[in-house]
Scaffold this motif. Structure first.
Motif, mmCIF file in Angstrom:
data_model
loop_
_atom_site.group_PDB
_atom_site.id
_atom_site.type_symbol
_atom_site.label_atom_id
_atom_site.label_comp_id
_atom_site.label_asym_id
_atom_site.label_seq_id
_atom_site.Cartn_x
_atom_site.Cartn_y
_atom_site.Cartn_z
ATOM 1 N N UNK A 58 -48.602 2.980 -10.370
ATOM 2 C CA UNK A 58 -48.516 3.882 -11.505
ATOM 3 C C UNK A 58 -47.115 4.466 -11.612
ATOM 4 N N UNK A 59 -46.599 4.896 -10.502
ATOM 5 C CA UNK A 59 -45.265 5.479 -10.412
ATOM 6 C C UNK A 59 -44.532 4.746 -9.300
ATOM 7 N N UNK A 60 -43.266 4.385 -9.542
ATOM 8 C CA UNK A 60 -42.456 3.719 -8.516
ATOM 9 C C UNK A 60 -42.145 4.765 -7.438
ATOM 10 N N UNK A 61 -42.833 4.640 -6.290
ATOM 11 C CA UNK A 61 -42.733 5.688 -5.273
ATOM 12 C C UNK A 61 -41.306 5.836 -4.753
ATOM 13 N N UNK A 62 -40.603 4.733 -4.592
ATOM 14 C CA UNK A 62 -39.221 4.823 -4.103
ATOM 15 C C UNK A 62 -38.343 5.549 -5.113
ATOM 16 N N UNK A 63 -38.596 5.323 -6.388
ATOM 17 C CA UNK A 63 -37.827 6.036 -7.408
ATOM 18 C C UNK A 63 -38.121 7.526 -7.363
ATOM 19 N N UNK A 64 -39.382 7.883 -7.157
ATOM 20 C CA UNK A 64 -39.733 9.292 -7.082
ATOM 21 C C UNK A 64 -39.032 9.963 -5.898
ATOM 22 N N UNK A 65 -39.009 9.292 -4.773
ATOM 23 C CA UNK A 65 -38.294 9.827 -3.613
ATOM 24 C C UNK A 65 -36.803 9.978 -3.907
ATOM 25 N N UNK A 66 -36.243 9.010 -4.580
ATOM 26 C CA UNK A 66 -34.827 9.058 -4.954
ATOM 27 C C UNK A 66 -34.537 10.294 -5.799
ATOM 28 N N UNK A 67 -35.368 10.520 -6.816
ATOM 29 C CA UNK A 67 -35.148 11.657 -7.703
ATOM 30 C C UNK A 67 -35.308 12.984 -6.969
ATOM 31 N N UNK A 85 -35.218 13.661 -3.547
ATOM 32 C CA UNK A 85 -34.451 13.967 -2.347
ATOM 33 C C UNK A 85 -32.984 13.537 -2.387
ATOM 34 N N UNK A 86 -32.651 12.596 -3.280
ATOM 35 C CA UNK A 86 -31.257 12.170 -3.386
ATOM 36 C C UNK A 86 -30.571 12.758 -4.606
ATOM 37 N N UNK A 87 -31.272 12.802 -5.728
ATOM 38 C CA UNK A 87 -30.666 13.358 -6.940
ATOM 39 C C UNK A 87 -30.771 14.881 -6.967
ATOM 40 N N UNK A 88 -31.969 15.418 -6.701
ATOM 41 C CA UNK A 88 -32.213 16.855 -6.871
ATOM 42 C C UNK A 88 -32.151 17.647 -5.571
ATOM 43 N N UNK A 89 -32.056 16.985 -4.439
ATOM 44 C CA UNK A 89 -31.960 17.666 -3.144
ATOM 45 C C UNK A 89 -33.076 18.703 -2.981
ATOM 46 N N UNK A 90 -34.299 18.260 -3.169
ATOM 47 C CA UNK A 90 -35.445 19.163 -3.094
ATOM 48 C C UNK A 90 -35.609 19.784 -1.709
ATOM 49 N N UNK A 91 -35.159 19.099 -0.679
ATOM 50 C CA UNK A 91 -35.284 19.666 0.668
ATOM 51 C C UNK A 91 -34.515 20.975 0.806
ATOM 52 N N UNK A 92 -33.531 21.216 -0.047
ATOM 53 C CA UNK A 92 -32.789 22.482 0.017
ATOM 54 C C UNK A 92 -33.690 23.675 -0.279
ATOM 55 N N UNK A 110 -35.497 13.476 -16.293
ATOM 56 C CA UNK A 110 -35.383 14.618 -17.198
ATOM 57 C C UNK A 110 -36.464 15.654 -16.897
ATOM 58 N N UNK A 111 -37.697 15.214 -16.718
ATOM 59 C CA UNK A 111 -38.803 16.136 -16.454
ATOM 60 C C UNK A 111 -38.650 16.822 -15.099
ATOM 61 N N UNK A 112 -38.236 16.077 -14.100
ATOM 62 C CA UNK A 112 -38.081 16.684 -12.782
ATOM 63 C C UNK A 112 -36.874 17.608 -12.726
ATOM 64 N N UNK A 113 -35.824 17.279 -13.459
ATOM 65 C CA UNK A 113 -34.691 18.204 -13.536
ATOM 66 C C UNK A 113 -35.141 19.518 -14.180
ATOM 67 N N UNK A 144 -28.499 9.706 -16.301
ATOM 68 C CA UNK A 144 -28.258 8.344 -15.811
ATOM 69 C C UNK A 144 -26.908 8.251 -15.111
ATOM 70 N N UNK A 145 -25.932 8.983 -15.583
ATOM 71 C CA UNK A 145 -24.657 9.022 -14.869
ATOM 72 C C UNK A 145 -24.865 9.649 -13.486
ATOM 73 N N UNK A 146 -25.652 10.703 -13.428
ATOM 74 C CA UNK A 146 -25.935 11.353 -12.147
ATOM 75 C C UNK A 146 -26.632 10.397 -11.184
ATOM 76 N N UNK A 147 -27.609 9.655 -11.704
ATOM 77 C CA UNK A 147 -28.313 8.689 -10.849
ATOM 78 C C UNK A 147 -27.375 7.564 -10.409
#
Length: 599
Positions: free
Chosen positions: A4-13, A15-22, A363-366, A536-539
Motif C-alpha cells: 500500500x505504501x512503499x515502506x522504505x520511502x516512508x522511512x526515508x521521509x 528519518x532522512x528528510x524530516x529527521x523525526x528522531x530529533x 508534502x503531507x508529512x512536511x 523534490x529538490x530536498x529529497x
C-alpha cells in the motif's frame, strides 16, 4: 496484498528528510524511541493488511443501507473499527496520562497512510472521531471533556462534523441552522445538514455531531456562527447515553467513490429541537471548527497521497509481471514479448506516478512536521513560525495532493490497459475514491481564494517570507551538489516568478477583488507545483549526499530512483508553471468575461 505504501520511502521521509528522531529531544517525547515509532508503523501496517484491505472491494460493492432509521454497514467495518480502537489510535494525540499514545503528529500521520491506502472509506470513521476528540480537548469545557472524551477515546462514541446544508455548500456564512437557548443553559438545534460523512452508522452506541448553527440575534456572516455538541443520544451526568435526541437520518447519499463511508442527510429538530451544548463561545463556531477542518484537509491530502501510492505500486507490479509486445527496435515477430515496464511510455507513466505519489506524501508529512513544531517546539518563535507556515500551506497540501492524486490514479488505470477498468483489479476503485478528494473539505476554487486572498498576505506577507526563506535555504545547499544543482537554479527562477506574480495579482485583487481572484485556482496550482518542486529538490539533495557514501545495493537503487524522479519533476512538471505565470501576470480575463447567455 500489503503493498500500500512503499515502506522504505516512508522511512526515508521520516528519518532522512524530516529527521523525526530529533523529536526525541523534546520533553514530550524523551521517553520514546525510534523503535517505538517503528513498532507503531508496523502495527498500522499489520492492521491495514489484515483488517482493512480484505474488505476494501466488498465495502464498495455493498454500500451502507438505510434500515429502520439507521445505517447498516458490512460487518467487517465494525471489526476494523474495534481493532483500530484497541490499538489506541483513537487516542493517538492524547497524553499518556489521559490514556493516549502521545504520538508525534508526523508519526501518527504516517501510520494513517497505511490505513488510507488499504481502505480509505472505512478509515474515515475513526479519523473523523479523532478530529472531534481534538476539537473537544482544545475548546470544550471541563464538564464537556469529562462527559465525552473518555467515551470517544475508547471508541464507545464516534464523531462527525456537520457543516454543509442543502442550500449552502462552501458558503458557510449563509447557513440557516439555528440554535435557541433554553432556561437550563442547553440549546435546541433546528435545521438540516447534508453530505455528512459518517453521520449515521452502527459502529458505536452514540455519535457526537459537531454542528454549526446561528443563535438568535447573531450578526450576519461568519461572526454569527456558533458551534454545538449534538449527541445522537443525550448523555447523562453518569456518561451513559440515554434518550434519543431529535436528530434523524433523512437519507443516504450515493457517491461515485468512498462508498463504505456513509454520506448522510441529517435533520435536527423535527420533534421540538435537538439538544445541543455550546462549545467555544457564541460567535466563535467557525474559528473553533477550523481546527477540525484544517486537520481534515491534511487528512484529505494524506488520503490522496495514499491512494496514489497504492495505485502506483499496484501498476508497477503489474507492469513488471505482464508481458506485452516488443520494443520498436525489435522487428522479429516470433521473439519473446517484453514486460510492460520495458516500454518507454509505460516507464513515463510509472515515473509520473512516482513523482506525484511520493511528492504528495512528502508534502503531507512536511505539513505534519509543521503541526508538530507549532505545538511542541521548545522555541516559542519557532512554534509561531511553524503555525504561520502551516496555515499558508494547508490549502496547497489538500489541493495539490488531491489534483495530482487523481492524475496518478488515472495513469495507474492506463498502465493496466483494459484490465484497469475491471473490478478484478483495484485501480478503478482507487480512482473513484480519489476523485472525491478535490471536493472533500472544499473545492479547489475555495482553497485558491483562501491562499491568494488571505494566506499570502497574512501578517503583511510573513508566511510567504518564511516559505521563501525555506526554499532559498535548500536551494543554496543544492547548488553546491552537482547532481541537483541545475534543479536548484530552476527552482530559484520559478520562486522569483512566483513572488513577482504574487505582488501583481494581490495588488489587482485589492482594487478589483472579483477580477483579481478570478484566476486563483491557477495560482493555487502553480504555487503547489513550486512547493512540491522544493520538496523534490530536498529529497534529491538527501539522496545525492547518501550516494556519496557507501550505501548497500538496495539503498543505492532507491536513491537513484529518487534522483530520477526529481529530474523528471524538474524537467516535465515544474516548467508547466510558465504559461500559468503568463496568464496570471497578464490578468487574463477570458473566463471571467464569459457571459451566462453565451454558453
Amino acid at each position: 496484498m500489503d503493498k500500500f505504501i512503499h515502506h522504505r520511502n516512508l522511512e526515508f521521509l521520516l528519518y532522512e528528510l524530516l529527521d523525526t528522531e530529533a523529536l526525541l529531544q523534546r520533553p514530550r517525547y524523551h521517553e520514546q524511541s525510534r523503535d517505538v515509532y517503528d513498532s507503531i508503523l508496523e502495527t498500522a501496517r499489520n492492521i491495514a493488511r489484515k483488517y482493512l484491505a480484505p474488505h476494501y472491494q466488498k465495502g464498495d460493492a455493498n454500500e451502507p443501507e438505510y434500515v429502520d432509521g439507521t445505517t447498516r454497514l458490512i460487518p467487517e467495518t465494525k471489526v476494523a473499527w474495534d481493532v483500530i480502537r484497541d490499538a489506541g489510535f483513537l487516542a493517538a494525540h492524547c497524553d499518556e496520562a489521559e490514556g493516549g499514545l502521545q504520538l508525534p503528529e508526523v508519526i501518527f500521520r504516517s501510520a494513517t497512510a497505511y490505513f488510507h491506502a488499504a481502505n480509505g472509506p472505512t478509515t474515515w470513521y475513526p479519523f473523523l472521531t479523532i478530529g472531534v476528540i481534538n476539537l473537544i480537548r482544545a475548546f470544550g469545557s471541563q464538564e464537556q471533556k469529562e462527559r465525552y472524551l473518555g467515551a470517544l477515546m475508547e471508541g464507545r462514541f464516534a464523531g462527525t462534523m456537520a457543516l454543509t446544508e442543502p442550500g449552502q455548500g462552501s458558503a458557510l456564512a449563509d447557513i440557516k441552522t439555528r440554535a435557541e437557548l433554553q432556561d437550563d443553559g442547553t440549546w435546541r438545534i433546528f435545521g438540516q445538514k447534508m453530505f455528512i460523512s459518517a453521520g449515521e452508522h452502527d459502529l458505536t452506541g452514540n455519535i457526537i455531531h459537531m454542528v454549526l448553527a446561528k443563535t438568535k440575534g447573531a450578526p450576519p456572516g461568519v461572526k454569527g456562527i456558533s458551534l454545538f455538541i449534538v449527541p445522537k443520544f443525550v448523555v447523562g451526568d453518569d456518561g451513559v447515553p440515554g434518550a434519543r435526541n431529535d436528530v434523524a437520518l433523512a437519507g443516504l447519499l450515493h457517491k461515485m467513490g468512498s462508498r463504505n463511508t456513509s454520506s448522510t442527510v441529517l435533520s435536527f429538530g423535527e420533534k421540538g429541537g435537538a439538544v445541543g451544548y455550546l462549545i467555544g463561545g457564541i460567535g466563535s463556531g467557525l474559528a473553533c471548527m477550523f481546527q477540525m477542518m484544517n486537520e481534515a484537509r491534511i487528512g484529505v491530502g494524506m488520503n490522496a497521497a495514499a491512494l496514489a501510492s497504492r495505485g502506483y505500486l499496484y501498476s508497477l507490479d503489474y507492469a513488471r509481471d505482464r508481458s506485452q509486445g516488443r520494443l520498436p527496435s525489435n522487428k522479429d515477430p516470433v521473439s519473446p514479448q517484453v514486460p510492460l515496464v520495458a516500454h518507454p511510455d509505460v516507464r513515463r507513466m510509472l515515473l509520473a506516478q512516482k513523482a506525484y505519489a511520493e511528492g504528495a506524501l512528502a508534502l503531507c508529512l512536511y505539513a505534519s512536521s509543521l503541526f508538530e513544531d507549532e505545538h511542541t517546539h521548545p522555541d516559542e518563535s519557532r512554534r509561531v513560525s511553524a503555525g504561520v507556515l502551516l496555515g499558508l500551506l494547508t490549502p496547497v497540501v489538500k489541493s495539490w495532493s488531491a489534483r495530482y492524486g487523481c492524475e496518478a490514479n488515472e495513469l495507474a488505470i492506463q498502465v493496466l490497459g483494459g484490465s484497469g477498468y475491471i473490478r478484478e483489479h483495484p485501480v478503478e476503485q482507487l480512482y473513484r475514491d480519489q476523485r472525491l478528494n478535490p471536493i472533500h473539505e472544499g473545492a479547489e476554487g475555495i482553497h485558491g481564494i483562501d491562499l491568494l486572498a488571505r494566506k499570502v498576505t497574512l501578517r503583511d506577507g510573513e508566511a510567504l517570507r518564511l516559505f521563501t526563506e525555506q526554499v532559498r535555504r535548500t536551494g543554496a545547499e543544492a547548488e553546491q551538489v552537482l547532481s541537483v544543482s541545475r534543479h536548484a537554479h530552476a527552482l530559484r527562477r520559478q520562486l522569483d516568478a512566483l513572488l513577482a506574480v504574487t505582488d501583481g495579482i494581490t495588488a489587482l485583487a485589492r482594487n478589483d477583488p472579483d477580477k483579481g481572484l478570478a484566476n486563483a485556482t491557477v495560482y493555487l496550482d502553480a504555487f503547489g507545483r513550486v512547493t512540491v518542486a522544493w520538496l523534490w529538490l530536498s529529497q534529491g539533495l538527501v539522496a545525492a549526499r547518501a550516494l556519496e557514501g557507501s550505501p548497500n545495493d538496495a539503498d543505492r537503487l532507491f536513491y537513484k530512483g529518487k534522483l530520477q524522479a526529481a529530474a523528471y519533476y524538474f524537467d516535465w512538471e515544474l516548467p508547466q508553471v510558465e504559461p500559468q505565470w503568463r496568464l496570471l501576470t497578464e490578468g487574463n480575463s477570458i473566463p471571467y468575461d464569459m457571459m451566462d447567455t453565451w454558453y
